[in-house]
Design an enzyme around this catalytic site. Structure first.
Site, PDB file in Angstrom:
ATOM      1  N   LYS A  44       1.146  -1.000  -0.162  1.00 11.09           N
ATOM      2  CA  LYS A  44      -0.444   0.005  -0.413  1.00 11.09           C
ATOM      3  C   LYS A  44       0.916   1.601  -0.251  1.00 11.09           C
ATOM      4  O   LYS A  44       2.094   1.176   0.900  1.00 11.09           O
ATOM      5  CB  LYS A  44      -0.851  -0.367   1.582  1.00 11.09           C
ATOM      6  CG  LYS A  44      -1.782   1.446   1.497  1.00 11.09           C
ATOM      7  CD  LYS A  44      -2.270   1.432   0.416  1.00 11.09           C
ATOM      8  CE  LYS A  44      -3.623   3.580   0.829  1.00 11.09           C
ATOM      9  NZ  LYS A  44      -3.549   3.891  -0.598  1.00 11.09           N
ATOM     10  N   CYS A 130      -2.467   9.542  -6.035  1.00 15.06           N
ATOM     11  CA  CYS A 130      -3.339   9.256  -5.473  1.00 15.06           C
ATOM     12  C   CYS A 130      -4.411  10.430  -5.499  1.00 15.06           C
ATOM     13  O   CYS A 130      -4.420  11.564  -5.213  1.00 15.06           O
ATOM     14  CB  CYS A 130      -2.965   9.178  -3.956  1.00 15.06           C
ATOM     15  SG  CYS A 130      -4.341   9.335  -2.923  1.00 15.06           S
TER      16      CYS A 130
HETATM   17  C1  LIG Z   1      -2.871   6.365  -2.588  1.00  5.62           C
HETATM   18  C2  LIG Z   1      -3.433   7.114  -2.456  1.00  5.62           C
HETATM   19  C3  LIG Z   1      -5.218   6.289  -3.427  1.00  5.62           C
HETATM   20  C4  LIG Z   1      -5.954   6.305  -3.323  1.00  5.62           C
HETATM   21  C5  LIG Z   1      -6.252   6.413  -1.780  1.00  5.62           C
HETATM   22  O1  LIG Z   1      -6.488   5.748  -0.860  1.00  5.62           O
HETATM   23  O2  LIG Z   1      -7.674   7.513  -1.594  1.00  5.62           O
HETATM   24  N1  LIG Z   1      -6.755   5.396  -4.218  1.00  5.62           N
HETATM   25  C6  LIG Z   1      -6.777   5.413  -4.777  1.00  5.62           C
HETATM   26  O3  LIG Z   1      -7.579   4.728  -5.839  1.00  5.62           O
HETATM   27  N2  LIG Z   1      -5.806   5.294  -5.370  1.00  5.62           N
HETATM   28  C7  LIG Z   1      -4.677   6.205  -4.491  1.00  5.62           C
HETATM   29  O4  LIG Z   1      -3.474   6.315  -5.526  1.00  5.62           O
END
Ligand SMILES: C=Cc1c(C(=O)O)[nH]c(=O)[nH]c1=O
Length: 312
Positions: A44, A130
């Site tokens: 993550k 993000c």
């Molecule tokens: C790193 C945060 C990301 C997130 C998030 O943590 O909200 N959601 C996404 O679809 N892509 C992202 O790159």
């Protein structure tokens, strides 16, 4: 049929892996990915400090995919770096990806220094896309800022690295972004992240499905396939051949993966499907991709990678 693939010096025995953010928050989830049929895994996206992220409900399954506004919840870089260092000791022949998403230039550089100074020997994915941290624009949509981040980063960073990009929707943007990326010693470009700031509605209550940002969140799943194909193809046509593509977006079956590879992808990441089906999805996808390759008479990924045809 063999699903072996490579990026730079790194060899993978299977072309499939998870998309960052999906079933990769905890060591337990990461171990499940490691034990699945996936060829590798990515953690993550990390910030320096642990983050709780946005209030729930912050993820919802949709008819043709998903919407999420997780808000970058993660255990902090040290947690994932620690996992990666232990993993590489136990699995010397299975390189993994460490994802990083600093909320500022300083944070990105500080995390990059920590990784540079560590014994991590896998690949680093700098997430420039993000869409869900309130008040934080996606770096990938700011060309000057992207140029600045990469310039500062590669002034000291020597480990194998790539970037996770948001989807672009204009050929001039592909040209501009590729011209920036070609200036740097990137091993890969990963296209695409979720389609930023979509909105979906609960038909019973006439209410936005997710809580953060008034219901705005990144869209994944089948909705994303045509955009993912175009982004992989466009960068494959524009980037220095030394920069390989990772294809992410809309993979629900073997044919979807085959199409991303035709568009130029060397690895295929799975997000929404993995979230909904679990790591067993990799077993099904592997079987289905092999079947498509057999039908086409191909025995290796390299037989058809980037071989998309166009009408003349
Ligand atoms: C790193 C945060 C990301 C997130 C998030 O943590 O909200 N959601 C996404 O679809 N892509 C992202 O790159």
């Amino acid at each position: 049929t063999d699903l072996h693939t490579s990026i730079d010096k790194f060899q993978f025995d299977n072309v499939f892996m998870n998309a960052s953010g999906v079933r990769c928050y905890t060591k337990g989830e990461l171990d499940e990915l490691a034990q699945s049929d996936a060829g590798t895994l990515v953690t993550k996206s990390a910030t320096q400090a642990k983050r709780l992220g946005n209030p729930s409900p912050r993820y919802a399954r949709l008819e043709l995919g998903s919407i999420n506004s997780m808000g970058l919840p993660n255990e902090g870089l040290e947690y994932y770096l620690d996992y990666a260092l232990n993993f590489q000791k136990a699995n010397p022949d299975k390189p993994i990806f460490l994802s990083v998403a600093g909320l500022s230039m300083e944070e990105n550089l500080a995390m990059a220094h920590a990784i540079e100074d560590s014994d991590f020997n896998g690949l680093v994915e700098f997430n420039l896309s993000c869409p869900n941290v309130p008040g934080k624009p996606q770096t990938g949509y700011d060309f000057d800022r992207t140029q600045e981040v990469l310039t500062n980063l590669f002034s000291f960073f020597t480990k194998p690295a790539g970037v996770k990009l948001p989807p672009y929707f204009d050929l001039a943007q592909f040209d501009q972004m590729a011209a920036i990326l070609n200036q740097f010693p990137l091993k890969f470009v990963n296209s695409i992240n979720s389609l930023g700031n979509g909105l979906m509605i609960d038909p019973e209550t006439d209410t936005a499905l997710i809580k953060p940002k008034g219901g705005f969140g990144g869209i994944g799943g089948a909705y994303a396939k045509p955009i993912a194909l175009a982004n992989v193809r466009a960068f494959s046509q524009r980037l220095d051949p030394k920069i390989q593509l990772i294809g992410t977006g809309g993979v629900t079956n073997g044919r979807d993966a085959y199409d991303l590879i035709l568009a130029g992808a060397s690895l295929v990441q799975v997000g929404t499907l993995l979230q909904e089906e679990g790591p067993a999805a990799f077993t099904r996808l592997t079987r289905e991709l092999r079947a498509v390759m057999q039908t086409k008479g191909y025995s290796a990924i390299s037989d058809f990678k980037g071989q998309l045809k166009v009408l003349s």
